[in-house]
Design a protein around this motif. Structure first.
Motif, short mmCIF file in Angstrom:
data_model
loop_
_atom_site.label_atom_id
_atom_site.label_comp_id
_atom_site.label_asym_id
_atom_site.label_seq_id
_atom_site.Cartn_x
_atom_site.Cartn_y
_atom_site.Cartn_z
N ASP A 65 0.79 -1.20 0.00
CA ASP A 65 -0.08 -0.07 -0.07
C ASP A 65 0.75 1.26 0.00
N GLY A 66 1.95 1.24 -0.30
CA GLY A 66 2.89 2.45 -0.24
C GLY A 66 3.81 2.56 0.91
N TYR A 67 3.44 2.07 2.05
CA TYR A 67 4.08 2.00 3.06
C TYR A 67 5.07 0.80 3.60
N SER A 68 6.17 0.79 4.30
CA SER A 68 6.82 -0.43 4.86
C SER A 68 6.31 -0.69 6.30
N ALA A 69 6.60 -1.76 6.82
CA ALA A 69 6.46 -2.24 7.90
C ALA A 69 7.79 -2.09 8.72
N ALA A 70 7.62 -1.43 10.23
CA ALA A 70 8.73 -1.42 10.70
C ALA A 70 8.32 -1.53 12.30
N LEU A 71 9.25 -1.65 13.31
CA LEU A 71 9.05 -1.77 14.61
C LEU A 71 9.99 -0.83 15.06
N ARG A 72 9.71 -0.41 16.40
CA ARG A 72 10.44 0.24 17.10
C ARG A 72 10.63 -0.25 18.55
N PHE A 73 11.72 -0.34 19.22
CA PHE A 73 12.08 -0.94 20.47
C PHE A 73 12.63 0.24 21.42
N THR A 74 12.19 -0.01 22.46
CA THR A 74 13.09 0.70 23.40
C THR A 74 13.35 -0.37 24.64
N GLN A 81 21.39 5.31 32.83
CA GLN A 81 21.32 4.66 31.47
C GLN A 81 20.29 5.67 30.87
N LYS A 82 20.45 5.98 29.48
CA LYS A 82 19.58 6.86 28.78
C LYS A 82 18.76 5.45 28.05
N ASP A 83 17.62 5.53 27.84
CA ASP A 83 16.67 4.67 27.16
C ASP A 83 17.37 4.46 25.93
N ASP A 84 17.09 3.37 25.09
CA ASP A 84 17.92 2.69 24.02
C ASP A 84 16.54 2.53 22.98
N VAL A 85 16.47 3.40 22.10
CA VAL A 85 15.43 3.34 21.09
C VAL A 85 16.05 2.84 19.66
N ARG A 86 15.45 1.80 19.04
CA ARG A 86 15.97 1.76 17.71
C ARG A 86 14.57 1.15 16.86
N VAL A 87 14.91 1.44 15.44
CA VAL A 87 13.59 1.47 14.55
C VAL A 87 14.31 0.32 13.49
N VAL A 88 13.63 -0.72 13.07
CA VAL A 88 13.83 -1.63 12.34
C VAL A 88 12.99 -1.71 11.40
N ALA A 89 13.01 -1.40 10.01
CA ALA A 89 12.21 -1.16 9.26
C ALA A 89 12.43 -2.18 7.66
N LEU A 90 11.66 -2.54 7.14
CA LEU A 90 11.64 -3.45 6.02
C LEU A 90 11.91 -2.49 4.61
N LYS A 108 15.91 -3.79 32.00
CA LYS A 108 14.86 -3.49 33.09
C LYS A 108 13.58 -3.76 32.38
N HIS A 109 13.16 -3.12 31.19
CA HIS A 109 11.89 -3.44 30.46
C HIS A 109 12.19 -3.26 28.89
N MET A 110 11.33 -3.96 28.15
CA MET A 110 11.44 -3.89 26.62
C MET A 110 10.00 -3.39 26.38
N TYR A 111 9.94 -2.65 25.47
CA TYR A 111 8.55 -2.03 24.76
C TYR A 111 8.73 -2.08 23.28
N VAL A 112 7.86 -2.42 22.46
CA VAL A 112 7.76 -2.60 21.16
C VAL A 112 6.64 -1.74 20.80
N GLN A 113 6.82 -1.36 19.38
CA GLN A 113 5.70 -0.36 18.81
C GLN A 113 5.82 -0.68 17.48
N TRP A 132 2.77 1.86 22.11
CA TRP A 132 3.89 1.17 22.91
C TRP A 132 3.32 -0.03 23.86
N ARG A 133 3.80 -1.12 23.69
CA ARG A 133 3.57 -2.22 24.49
C ARG A 133 4.58 -2.80 25.16
#
Length: 136
Positions: A65-74, A81-90, A108-113, A132-133
């Motif tokens: 549909d013109g968009y790529s799927a991606a996930l953001r992790f923190t 420690q500063k929170d660590d945010v990463r984006v993984v996109a197809l 400590k925790h993992m969140y996925v968006q 965010w979950r």
């Protein structure tokens, strides 16, 4: 005598097998799955150890549909420690499915968006994201 030897051998094999398949007391292994953003389907496994967390996941783009799927992790850690945010996109806009791995030293925790976005000149821009979950 033969029966005692057989029982001892079986017990030794059982104890060895059990010790090789269990994880240490400070390790946690879990499963997570995305929930809800249309066009994004992902699931994976995380393994937290004493010094790092390893996340192995499968990311799918289910719509062309013109968009790529991606996930953001923190990954969160201690207050210092500063929170660590990463984006993984197809890449690109096509139906695709790819296994990937992410590691972090913040335990400590993992969140996925879940997100959808576009690529322009080798740069990914996020257009829409779900909530965010927290997964552990």
């Amino acid at each position: 005598m033969r029966r005692i030897a057989m029982v001892t051998l079986a017990a030794g094999v059982l104890i060895t097998t059990f010790s090789l398949t269990t994880t240490p007391a400070d390790a946690a292994v879990g499963f997570w799955r995305t929930v809800g953003l249309s066009g994004v389907d992902a699931f994976g496994f995380y393994d937290t150890q004493a010094a790092k967390v390893t996340l192995t996941f499968d990311l799918k783009d289910t719509k062309k549909d013109g968009y790529s799927a991606a996930l953001r992790f923190t990954f969160t850690g201690t207050k210092k420690q500063k929170d660590d945010v990463r984006v993984v996109a197809l890449t690109g806009d096509r139906l695709q499915d790819k296994w990937q791995t992410v590691t972090s030293t913040r335990l400590k925790h993992m969140y996925v968006q879940e997100c959808r976005g576009t690529w322009k000149k080798s740069k990914f821009t996020i257009k829409k994201c779900g909530a965010w979950r927290r997964h552990y």
